[in-house]
Design a protein around this motif. Structure first.
Motif, mmCIF file in Angstrom:
data_model
loop_
_atom_site.group_PDB
_atom_site.id
_atom_site.type_symbol
_atom_site.label_atom_id
_atom_site.label_comp_id
_atom_site.label_asym_id
_atom_site.label_seq_id
_atom_site.Cartn_x
_atom_site.Cartn_y
_atom_site.Cartn_z
ATOM 1 N N GLY A 61 -22.693 -33.092 42.201
ATOM 2 C CA GLY A 61 -22.239 -32.094 43.160
ATOM 3 C C GLY A 61 -22.596 -32.423 44.587
ATOM 4 N N ASP A 62 -23.400 -33.452 44.812
ATOM 5 C CA ASP A 62 -23.766 -33.839 46.176
ATOM 6 C C ASP A 62 -23.337 -35.276 46.466
ATOM 7 O OD1 ASP A 62 -25.501 -35.118 44.487
ATOM 8 O OD2 ASP A 62 -27.329 -34.564 45.568
ATOM 9 N N GLY A 63 -22.224 -35.678 45.854
ATOM 10 C CA GLY A 63 -21.704 -37.010 46.115
ATOM 11 C C GLY A 63 -22.446 -38.109 45.398
ATOM 12 N N ARG A 64 -23.080 -37.772 44.270
ATOM 13 C CA ARG A 64 -23.824 -38.769 43.519
ATOM 14 C C ARG A 64 -23.480 -38.652 42.041
ATOM 15 N NH1 ARG A 64 -27.540 -41.079 46.808
ATOM 16 N NH2 ARG A 64 -28.737 -41.959 45.082
ATOM 17 N N VAL A 65 -23.863 -39.669 41.287
ATOM 18 C CA VAL A 65 -23.574 -39.699 39.858
ATOM 19 C C VAL A 65 -24.845 -40.063 39.093
ATOM 20 C CG1 VAL A 65 -22.795 -42.110 39.940
ATOM 21 C CG2 VAL A 65 -22.027 -40.637 38.074
ATOM 22 N N PHE A 66 -25.034 -39.393 37.971
ATOM 23 C CA PHE A 66 -26.183 -39.609 37.100
ATOM 24 C C PHE A 66 -25.759 -40.556 35.986
ATOM 25 C CE2 PHE A 66 -28.463 -38.176 33.207
ATOM 26 C CZ PHE A 66 -29.761 -38.448 33.598
ATOM 27 N N ASP A 67 -26.547 -41.614 35.771
ATOM 28 C CA ASP A 67 -26.238 -42.630 34.775
ATOM 29 C C ASP A 67 -26.743 -42.154 33.404
ATOM 30 O OD1 ASP A 67 -26.101 -44.880 33.114
ATOM 31 O OD2 ASP A 67 -26.500 -46.270 34.758
ATOM 32 N N ILE A 68 -25.808 -41.669 32.573
ATOM 33 C CA ILE A 68 -26.186 -41.126 31.268
ATOM 34 C C ILE A 68 -26.710 -42.219 30.344
ATOM 35 C CG2 ILE A 68 -25.258 -40.045 29.173
ATOM 36 C CD1 ILE A 68 -23.336 -38.472 31.005
ATOM 37 N N ALA A 69 -26.074 -43.375 30.358
ATOM 38 C CA ALA A 69 -26.498 -44.455 29.465
ATOM 39 C C ALA A 69 -27.927 -44.882 29.765
ATOM 40 C CB ALA A 69 -25.544 -45.644 29.593
ATOM 41 N N LEU A 129 -32.232 -34.194 31.206
ATOM 42 C CA LEU A 129 -32.555 -35.471 31.847
ATOM 43 C C LEU A 129 -32.151 -35.479 33.316
ATOM 44 C CD1 LEU A 129 -31.467 -37.889 28.977
ATOM 45 C CD2 LEU A 129 -33.805 -37.412 29.724
ATOM 46 N N MET A 130 -31.100 -34.765 33.642
ATOM 47 C CA MET A 130 -30.631 -34.734 35.037
ATOM 48 C C MET A 130 -31.611 -34.021 35.965
ATOM 49 S SD MET A 130 -26.515 -34.054 34.650
ATOM 50 C CE MET A 130 -26.252 -33.998 36.434
ATOM 51 N N GLU A 131 -32.433 -33.163 35.413
ATOM 52 C CA GLU A 131 -33.368 -32.405 36.250
ATOM 53 C C GLU A 131 -34.339 -33.314 36.989
ATOM 54 O OE1 GLU A 131 -35.256 -29.609 33.705
ATOM 55 O OE2 GLU A 131 -33.439 -28.402 33.387
ATOM 56 N N SER A 132 -34.670 -34.454 36.405
ATOM 57 C CA SER A 132 -35.633 -35.346 37.058
ATOM 58 C C SER A 132 -35.144 -36.790 37.134
ATOM 59 C CB SER A 132 -36.971 -35.314 36.296
ATOM 60 O OG SER A 132 -36.783 -35.687 34.944
ATOM 61 N N GLY A 133 -33.886 -37.031 36.734
ATOM 62 C CA GLY A 133 -33.391 -38.386 36.687
ATOM 63 C C GLY A 133 -32.875 -38.902 38.012
ATOM 64 N N GLU A 134 -32.793 -40.207 38.129
ATOM 65 C CA GLU A 134 -32.276 -40.837 39.340
ATOM 66 C C GLU A 134 -30.750 -40.813 39.346
ATOM 67 O OE1 GLU A 134 -33.859 -44.724 39.784
ATOM 68 O OE2 GLU A 134 -35.951 -44.058 39.861
ATOM 69 N N THR A 135 -30.203 -40.806 40.537
ATOM 70 C CA THR A 135 -28.752 -40.793 40.691
ATOM 71 C C THR A 135 -28.308 -41.921 41.614
ATOM 72 O OG1 THR A 135 -28.900 -39.215 42.534
ATOM 73 C CG2 THR A 135 -28.608 -38.306 40.310
ATOM 74 N N ILE A 136 -27.008 -42.183 41.596
ATOM 75 C CA ILE A 136 -26.412 -43.259 42.397
ATOM 76 C C ILE A 136 -25.345 -42.642 43.293
ATOM 77 C CG2 ILE A 136 -25.272 -45.512 42.282
ATOM 78 C CD1 ILE A 136 -26.044 -45.535 39.267
ATOM 79 N N ALA A 137 -25.259 -43.119 44.520
ATOM 80 C CA ALA A 137 -24.217 -42.630 45.423
ATOM 81 C C ALA A 137 -22.844 -43.050 44.901
ATOM 82 C CB ALA A 137 -24.428 -43.181 46.827
ATOM 83 N N LEU A 138 -21.891 -42.138 44.983
ATOM 84 C CA LEU A 138 -20.557 -42.418 44.468
ATOM 85 C C LEU A 138 -19.909 -43.612 45.154
ATOM 86 C CD1 LEU A 138 -18.867 -38.954 43.815
ATOM 87 C CD2 LEU A 138 -19.171 -40.817 42.190
ATOM 88 N N ASP A 139 -20.237 -43.821 46.428
ATOM 89 C CA ASP A 139 -19.615 -44.951 47.129
ATOM 90 C C ASP A 139 -20.198 -46.307 46.707
ATOM 91 O OD1 ASP A 139 -22.079 -44.907 48.391
ATOM 92 O OD2 ASP A 139 -21.303 -44.351 50.356
#
Length: 323
Positions: A20-28, A59-69
């Protein structure tokens, strides 16, 4: 939850969740480290069901995310288990039949006289069976592309078209569903655009058979930009749907008004046949949801944008055949 499939900088395709803030969470990556089964692709995520979604949310509550770009979005479901595409909207069906008759007549020496013969023969009428039960064809799950991918025009196609459709992603497995429990089998919703070569399709369907090369070609089935899980769509038959070509709005309508409801459609398709995780059921082109209905077709370079409320925008560009 909005689920995507993305390619990271290392070139690997991974399932992810938008934050929701322009980022993606890596589920794998996250599920490979928490002691449970790794969810390495979207089929695995779908198969894990509600428990899997709850695990991902934790897992998303504390996991790292990647910028969509920093990633490339692919089709959220790169290889559906199966594709079924319905025809549920009467305005589209009536206008598409009329367009098909016009194209066939145009290929004759006297188009006006030919059209009159078609009318007299009842070829403009919708067959009664359409009103009685859902109807669909099966598409090719190996020809799927995602958002911002190019659609390659088939080499003999002159009249290329888009189709604005809402699609269901099945969680399953499920069989012999009823209208009362059909929505229990729905994992989520996405946008579907089965690009079509209308001149080829018009010729083929004279045989009264399902579409063949008019729809069956590499890059012909676009899905995306994400799968929105069923809990986020309160009423899938009340969503605003928009189609644009090169930024020009062609239609603004809703997902409601189908001849057969979503629950009736799912129940019918599941009769005597198991629906599997990752099956995709497109509900059909909405009225005025394609160029065919007005005999207006795409040129090479045209950009088609399909937007569905709560899901996003699926954007694709038509490219001429290189060969």
């Amino acid at each position: 939850m909005k689920l995507v499939t993305f390619r990271n900088r290392q070139g690997h395709a991974r399932p992810g969740a938008l934050t929701g803030d322009g980022r993606v969470f890596d589920i794998a990556a996250a599920t490979a480290c928490d002691g449970g089964e790794m969810l390495g692709d979207m089929i695995a995520v779908i198969t894990a069901g509600r428990a899997g979604l709850a695990r991902i949310a934790r897992l998303m509550e504390s996991g790292e995310t990647i910028a969509l770009d920093e990633v490339q979005l692919l089709a959220p479901l790169p290889r559906p288990t199966q594709i079924r595409d319905c025809g549920n909207y009467e305005k589209h069906v009536r206008q598409a039949i009329a367009a098909a008759m016009q194209l066939r007549a145009n290929a004759t020496p006297d188009p006006a006289a030919t059209l009159e013969k078609f009318r007299a023969a009842g070829l403009f009428e919708i067959p009664p069976v359409w009103f009685e039960q859902p109807l669909y064809y099966k598409g090719n799950p190996m020809t799927v592309i995602g958002p911002d991918a190019e659609v390659i025009r088939p080499r003999t196609a002159r009249l290329m078209d888009y189709e604005l459709e809402l699609a269901i992603v099945i969680g399953g497995p499920a069989r012999d569903l009823t209208p009362e429990n059909a929505l229990d089998a729905v994992f989520g919703y996405t946008i579907f655009n089965d690009f079509s070569a209308r001149d080829i399709q018009s010729r083929e369907t004279q045989f009264r058979f399902g579409p063949a090369k008019g729809k069956d070609f590499d890059t012909g089935n676009a899905i995306g930009p994400c799968i929105v899980t069923a809990d986020e769509i309160a009423d899938p038959e009340a969503l605003t749907m928009i189609a644009r070509v090169n930024g020009e709005e062609r239609v603004r309508t809703t997902s409601g008004g189908g001849q057969h409801s979503i629950v009736d459609t799912i129940a019918y398709i599941s009769r005597d046949e198991t629906l599997h995780p990752g099956d995709l059921i497109a509900l059909g082109t909405v009225g005025d949801g394609c160029g065919y209905e007005s005999l207006t077709f795409l040129d090479d370079g045209d950009v088609v944008e399909l937007e569905v409320e709560g899901i996003g925008v699926l954007r694709n560009r038509l490219k001429g055949h290189a060969g």
